[in-house]
Design an enzyme around this catalytic site. Sequence first.
Site, PDB file in Angstrom:
ATOM      1  N   SER A 124       0.785  -1.129   0.051  1.00 29.05           N
ATOM      2  CA  SER A 124      -0.022   0.230  -0.004  1.00 29.05           C
ATOM      3  C   SER A 124       0.815   1.270   0.028  1.00 29.05           C
ATOM      4  O   SER A 124       1.729   1.544  -1.000  1.00 29.05           O
ATOM      5  CB  SER A 124      -0.999   0.142   1.262  1.00 29.05           C
ATOM      6  N   HIS A 125       0.678   2.160   1.175  1.00 28.73           N
ATOM      7  CA  HIS A 125       1.307   3.418   1.273  1.00 28.73           C
ATOM      8  C   HIS A 125       2.924   3.188   1.795  1.00 28.73           C
ATOM      9  O   HIS A 125       3.508   4.182   2.116  1.00 28.73           O
ATOM     10  CB  HIS A 125       0.300   4.468   1.860  1.00 28.73           C
ATOM     11  N   ASP A 299      -1.600   6.925  -3.525  1.00 22.45           N
ATOM     12  CA  ASP A 299      -0.305   6.238  -2.819  1.00 22.45           C
ATOM     13  C   ASP A 299      -0.030   5.002  -3.730  1.00 22.45           C
ATOM     14  O   ASP A 299      -0.326   5.100  -4.827  1.00 22.45           O
ATOM     15  CB  ASP A 299      -1.165   5.524  -1.340  1.00 22.45           C
ATOM     16  N   ASP A 301      -0.470   1.789  -4.189  1.00 22.87           N
ATOM     17  CA  ASP A 301      -1.399   0.987  -5.042  1.00 22.87           C
ATOM     18  C   ASP A 301      -2.511   1.801  -5.455  1.00 22.87           C
ATOM     19  O   ASP A 301      -3.491   1.034  -6.025  1.00 22.87           O
ATOM     20  CB  ASP A 301      -1.656  -0.289  -4.372  1.00 22.87           C
ATOM     21  N   ASP A 303      -5.101   3.070  -4.139  1.00 22.87           N
ATOM     22  CA  ASP A 303      -6.422   2.971  -3.595  1.00 22.87           C
ATOM     23  C   ASP A 303      -6.660   4.108  -2.386  1.00 22.87           C
ATOM     24  O   ASP A 303      -7.864   4.501  -2.215  1.00 22.87           O
ATOM     25  CB  ASP A 303      -6.729   1.698  -2.932  1.00 22.87           C
ATOM     26  N   ARG A 304      -5.919   4.908  -2.115  1.00 23.20           N
ATOM     27  CA  ARG A 304      -5.684   5.992  -1.316  1.00 23.20           C
ATOM     28  C   ARG A 304      -5.785   7.514  -2.220  1.00 23.20           C
ATOM     29  O   ARG A 304      -5.273   7.466  -3.359  1.00 23.20           O
ATOM     30  CB  ARG A 304      -4.751   6.152  -0.157  1.00 23.20           C
ATOM     31  N   LYS A 399     -11.447   0.635  -1.760  1.00 16.99           N
ATOM     32  CA  LYS A 399     -11.119   1.915  -1.791  1.00 16.99           C
ATOM     33  C   LYS A 399     -10.550   2.398  -3.191  1.00 16.99           C
ATOM     34  O   LYS A 399      -9.966   1.526  -3.760  1.00 16.99           O
ATOM     35  CB  LYS A 399     -10.685   2.618  -0.815  1.00 16.99           C
TER      36      LYS A 399
END
Length: 583
Positions: A124-125, A299, A301, A303-304, A399
């Site tokens: 992720s982030h 981010d 991937d 999703d944010r 998300k």
Amino acid sequence: MASFNVTSKQTNPFEGQKPGTSGLRKKVTVFQQPNYLHNFVQATFYALSVDRVHGATLVVSGDGRYFSKEAIQIIIKMAAGNHVRRVWVAQNGLLSTPAVSAVIRERVGHDGAKATGAFILTASHNPGGPHEDFGIKYNMENGGPAPESVTNQIFIHTTTIKEYFIAEDIPDVDISKTGVTSFTGPRGQFDVEVFDSTTDYIKLMKSIFDFGLIKKLLTSPKFSFCYDALHGVAGAYAHKIFVEELGADESSLINCVPKEDFGGGHPDPNLTYAKELVARMGLGNSPASDPPEFGAAADGDADRNMVLGKRFFVTPSDSVAIIAANAVEAIPYFASGLKGVARSMPTSAALDVVAKALGLKFFEVPTGWKFFGNLMDAGMCSICGEESFGTGSDHIREKDGIWAVLAWLSILAFKNKDRLQGDEKLISVEEIVLNHWSTYGRHYYTRYDYENVESAGANELMANLVKLQYDLGELNVLIRKLRPEVSFVIKADEFEYKDPVDGSISSKQGIRFIFNDGSRLIYRLSGTGSVGATIRVYIEQYEKDSTKTGRDSQEALAPLVDVAIKMSKMEQFTGRTAPTVIT
């Protein structure tokens, strides 16, 4: 057509392979240990029902971070070894987490196949690189993260695993070119299809938003735009969506070349780490003199998301509330109305106020997108969000950062559709937010993150907060001594959630202190990092008087912040005198 055999390889369990709500995240060097990744993948195959493995179609891709290419080849060989029928890999292994969900739900293969699940390779982030983070998680046939019933089984199998199955004689597949490579194994044909990363996702976005209306905004000389992918996988989509489809200028995109190490940066879209975008939008220590009207970041991937106006930051909590308040008129997908809305418990109550005003069903859930997914699968929720820069809708079960940006562009395009010609000034992001506060009130909100804290100290801090909840009278005496202008606590608990769909109960989801004036203090330990613990402190204060909604957030919250830090004995338990990140 090349043939292969399946080999059983002996292995031993590793400690600490329990996947959290975001999968398994560790340092790259941990995943590079012999059999470490193999064990987790095999444990996942064991945890899934036979029909989800034998003869199934699986997606294997991710955000492109360091070790992804090697991991993809390993998982392809193990899929063949476990009698999977076909594996879909996005070109160069690049597929955003929301696009994975979309591919599972929407894509039909050249032979009519539909995916039954996916291995997503992402942390992720978190940073990427040889000495940084790697991660893996499994998503189900609805496109959403595996539920606890599956992740618990994965963990159990990692503690007892003795062998894994692999087709070692399958050569590495060239994932740089689209096409199908076929092999013959003990149970018949096995295919690896490399497909375009963006096609299915863009098709879905065009079915949700009015791209024609957004294009008029982005091509207007009155409007300027900036998008920062932070060298994450969003860069694979940015050029095609914003430039090719919507007509934005190429110079609108920054850091949009995906890199294994995210360019040495931290791919977390917030005011601390998205420094270049923040400066370009007229904020930060070295602000630009003529910022764009609208800016956004993603981010690792994708999703944010973070949304900015000219010299103006939109909190994630406000963002989801404003999208919900404007969705029906501005986004064609929601033209027939919203089924309901939901937020994670630490997210501010801005969405609650919108839901009440619009007569919408409202749900407060624990942190973790799977809780939203249950509501969406049951047809109970259309739009949802988390304060941790996550926003989405029921078009997928993750998300979706680019979706959120397109939602904001849709709102701006709708409100300015009659202003693009002539001399009339465009309605800005800041004006939209200020008008929202005027209508619904403002939830002053901030989050303090204390990253990589020693686990023992973090656990002691949380235990002490639970003790404070036993006697609210004594607690309120302490608060009055610290800051007499702060209201008094009327409720304190550890958040517990009963899922209205399946009846499952999730306990100990965060420590809450709720004040008489609607203010809240929330403390959570986060498991999104790969080492140590992250303590998150959420501070919120509601103001419905429209003459008092224009204060600086940190100034307005200063007394409550002071209480939050001193009440928790942050420095005593952690040694920290300041947070790592403030949002």
